[in-house]
Design an enzyme around this catalytic site. Structure first.
Site: not given
Ligand SMILES: Cc1ncc(C[n+]2csc(CCOP(=O)(O)OP(=O)(O)O)c2C)c(N)n1
Ligand SMILES: [Mg+2]
Length: 804
Positions: A495, A526, A548, A551-553, A593
């Site tokens: 992204e 993701e 990105q 956390d979004y893993i 974050h």
């Protein structure tokens, strides 16, 4: 393949009949395997069975158009296809069912995966690539429903990339100018999974040569389509994806799974569209059945109506094909009956051969153990007990390794106080037994080749005399620039990675320089970003996929854990996906974050490397190391490090940060402080303040969490300072507990401690937003100072009086 017998000459009609007869032979062989396979489970020879019965005929049509160089990413129903392309024999089918831990016997996984998980070999024994364009390829299956989807996207995208990037070494062994199609299969119910939709959308956006077959039998175990799919019809609800004159999209085709001639037409068409136009195709194959129900775990009579069961018999795809062959004068009833009889025998015989091959070596081991046990019994006052063990083992007519070794180990307990040759022989035999057998079950979690990541040696950054200080992100950018120049097979995507060069500008200007195929934006998705990476890497490219923020893993953790981290292990080193995942995390503020869920990651991702560089020079060095290796890794850049100043190295692309090696960043004598990533800056500040009160701490950056300190250097520091504090911004008992276990248990650090080893971590909740939220949630300089002081106070209260 001719599909209209009436219009062809006598000779071609004969060929045509022979081909159909051969197809029928494969279908019946596959079915017999399913039937006998189920029996093997029910009689206890195998543990679990899930088979391809009821899905045979469409797979014959698919196999006809599947060419060398193509890829499959499918699920457990595809045994007929694997037989049809020549990658699965009857004997191998049964070897897989028995979990024969031998790659020659079970080429799918050497007994590691349950039957029905199919693989071909991309790598030679030494780990080098085979020529993938001269063989038919199946990426190794995984069990979670729809888990095959993300990887499929990358397998398909690779063809597009190969058409568009400049030559790199051995490109022709990976692709014939991108002419390869990636073929996916999925069950109807599994299309309910989010990653199915994510993949379908992404493939439509990317316009890649992907053909997706949905095997629709109306059920997902016991759950009917009405609970699974809106309108109970996947191709109906996907209609919006259909391409038209103005817009790109999919070609969507519906076909009945028992209609052999139509299936052949459909697969031919799908193949042409995908291969020539690079347009994705979805084939909804409906009216399929499950003659034996879902798996060996239960019977479908419990949840299917009488009518449905009756219909499944009438519309059994093999029965329908048989009827069609007779009606069209392709074969006579009695010929087919004879053929079926022969196949039954062939399957029975091969099953027996597979079983004998599985059992014979274990019988030999049983004999060895019995000899040793009997000798031991003769030499021992406890003869009667040992003899009993021996007799029990001897009664096992079809012994498994487990029974053999269990008994041998138990027998030793009866001779604890004896010192005989016979005891020594048994002890040696047990050690040797594990030496030989443990690897069959435990190897290849990581690379065992010369290029494994931990073998790549450190190369230090060099600096010119007039070295300037620059923002950390510039160091990354300059290094990525050289990487893209030196490795034409490297692709970076994620992204915001393309046009703006990532949210922190570590890729600034690189898309302009290297083009959209090398540095690309992706959708917010993701799981399929990682899937792209896995598929591309399996086809010989070197993707760097960006998530990105750390956390979004969580959105792709499942696919990283189930698929990426197990590729090598589940194929006994016959496939690899050396994907580099780039992300950024640590020490920003807010419930998301600030994420540092390292404890979870290090446990979910065994089979990968987890690298936590404290600055961007270290990070760049890790990328350089990884590109020389053949393994997947997750690299977490410090989110607050992009604008911190670092010295500009002179040897971009060349310096390498070693993997699994710690670095002592400050020597000291009083206590060892272990940490990593952004937290080190806090530890360093605290150490300076501690010096002012006479405490000289040693600071160690572990640099990589997986693997951690392969040279066991941490314990050396502890043996010098005799005190240990591990500081981490993860939850209590997370990564810090893992580091503690390594030092105390694996490295025997407990022997050197004069004080209780401790951890200093974040609170167990996520940190609230804002400066104060951070202060009251994550370890701060004062926390480190006070914790260290407290440890020193406890050890010497006179020298270090109570602080508070
Ligand atoms: C993520 C996940 N959830 C549940 C399961 C258990 N499971 C295995 S197969 C299956 C049903 C799949 O049905 P479908 O996709 O229609 O395939 P079919 O078996 O009918 O061919 C389920 C629920 C699983 N393997 N993975
Ligand atoms: Mg189903």
């Amino acid at each position: 393949m001719q599909t209209n017998p009436q219009t062809n000459s006598k000779l071609s009609f004969e060929d045509f009949k022979a081909e159909i007869r051969n197809d029928y032979r494969i279908a019946v062989t596959s079915r017999e395997c399913s039937l006998l396979g189920r029996r093997e489970v029910l009689t206890g020879k195998a543990k679990f069975g899930i088979f391809g019965d009821g899905k045979e005929i469409p797979q014959l049509a698919w196999a006809k158009v599947f060419k060398n160089g193509d890829w499959r990413s499918g699920y457990y129903r595809d045994q007929t296809f694997m037989m049809a392309i020549g990658e699965l024999t009857i004997q191998q089918f049964f070897a897989g069912l028995y979990a024969h831990a031998n790659i020659e016997a079970d080429p799918m996984s050497a007994g590691r995966q349950m039957g029905g998980h199919f693989t071909t070999h991309s790598l030679n024994d030494d780990g080098t690539w085979k020529n993938l364009t001269v063989q038919k390829n199946s990426s190794a299956d995984i069990s979670p429903t729809a888990g095959q989807m993300p990887r499929l996207l990358g397998l398909a995208q690779a063809s597009k990339v190969f058409r568009n990037i400049k030559d790199f070494k051995n490109k022709s062994t990976f692709s014939n100018n991108g002419n390869e199609v990636a073929w996916g299969t999925i069950g109807n119910a599994s299309t309910s999974e989010g990653i199915f939709w994510e993949t379908i959308n992404a493939a439509g956006v990317l316009q890649v040569p992907l053909v997706m077959s949905v095997w629709d039998d109306e059920f997902g175990i016991s759950v009917h389509a009405r609970h699974q799919t809106t309108k109970e019809n996947i191709s109906e609800i996907l209609k919006g994806f259909q391409r038209n004159e103005e817009e790109t999209g999919y070609e969507i085709i519906r076909v009945r799974g028992w209609d052999y001639p139509s299936l052949i037409e459909v697969y031919k068409k799908a193949d042409e569209i995908a291969r020539n136009e690079h347009v994705p195709v979805l084939i909804h194959v409906n009216e399929l059945t499950q003659p034996q129900g879902h798996s060996t775990s239960g019977s479908h009579e419990r949840y299917k109506s009488e009518e449905r069961l009756e219909w499944e018999k009438d519309f059994d795809c093999i029965a329908k094909m048989r009827g069609w062959m007779i009606t069209n004068n392709i074969a006579k009833d009695e010929d087919l009956t004879e053929l079926e009889k022969n196949i039954k025998k062939e399957v029975r015989d091969s099953r027996k051969t597979a079983w004998d091959a599985f059992i014979a070596p274990q019988k030999e081991e049983q004999e060895e153990a019995l000899t040793l046990l009997n000798n031991l019994a003769e030499s021992s006052p406890n003869k009667i007990f040992i003899q009993k063990l021996s007799d029990d083992l001897s009664d096992e007519k079809e012994p498994l390794k487990r029974e053999v070794i269990k008994v041998a180990r138990k027998a030793l307990r009866y001779v604890i106080e004896e010192d005989t040759v016979e005891k020594k022989q048994l002890q040696d035999w047990i050690v040797n037994y594990f030496d030989i057998n443990q690897p069959k079950y435990s190897t290849h979690l990581y690379s065992e080749t010369a290029n494994k990541a931990t073998s790549i040696l450190e190369v230090l950054p060099t600096y010119n005399d007039d070295t300037e200080l620059v923002d950390g992100r510039i160091i990354l950018r300059e290094n990525f620039d050289i990487i893209l120049k030196n490795y034409p097979e490297v692709l970076i995507f994620g992204e915001d990675c393309g046009a703006i060069g990532d949210v922190n500008q570590g890729l600034e200007g690189l898309q302009n320089k290297y083009g959209e195929h090398r540095v690309a934006d992706t959708g917010i998705r993701e799981a399929t970003i990682i899937g792209q990476g896995i598929g591309l890497a399996m086809r010989g490219l070197r993707p760097i996929a960006e998530i990105q923020y750390l956390d979004y893993i969580m959105y792709c953790l499942q696919i990283m854990s189930d698929d990426l981290a197990t590729v090598r292990y589940r194929t006994l080193g016959k496939q690899k996906a050396p994907l580099i995942i780039r992300t950024r995390g640590h020490r920003l503020e807010g419930i998301w974050h600030s994420g540092s869920q390292m404890g979870g990651l290090i446990h979910f991702l065994r089979g990968m490397y987890i690298l936590v560089p404290r600055n961007m020079t270290k990070a760049a060095g890790f990328y350089n190391t990884l590109l020389e290796s053949d393994e997947p890794a997750l690299l977490i850049e410090c989110l607050n490090g992009y604008r911190l100043k670092e010295k500009m190295p002179a040897n971009f692309g060349e310096f390498r940060t070693p993997i699994g090696v710690i670095e002592t960043i400050k020597s000291g004598i009083d206590i060892t402080l272990v940490s990593y990533g952004s937290t080190l800056r806090i530890v360093e500040d605290a150490a300076k303040e501690l010096l002012q009160v006479g405490i000289d701490a040693e600071i160690i950056d572990v640099q990589t969490l997986l693997p951690l300190d392969i040279n066991h250097e941490l314990v050396k520091s502890v043996s010098k300072t005799n005190r240990l504090l591990i500081i981490d911004e993860d939850v209590p008992g997370g990564a810090s507990a893992y580091i503690l276990q390594k030092i105390l248990d694996e490295q025997n650090g407990y022997q050197h401690l004069d004080s209780k080893p401790q951890t200093l971590t974040a609170k167990q909740h996520r940190p609230p937003y804002g400066t104060n939220g951070d202060y009251f949630s994550k370890p701060q300089v004062e926390d480190v100072f006070e914790k260290v002081y407290e440890i020193m106070h406890e050890s010497n209260p006179n020298k270090y009086p109570k602080l508070r």
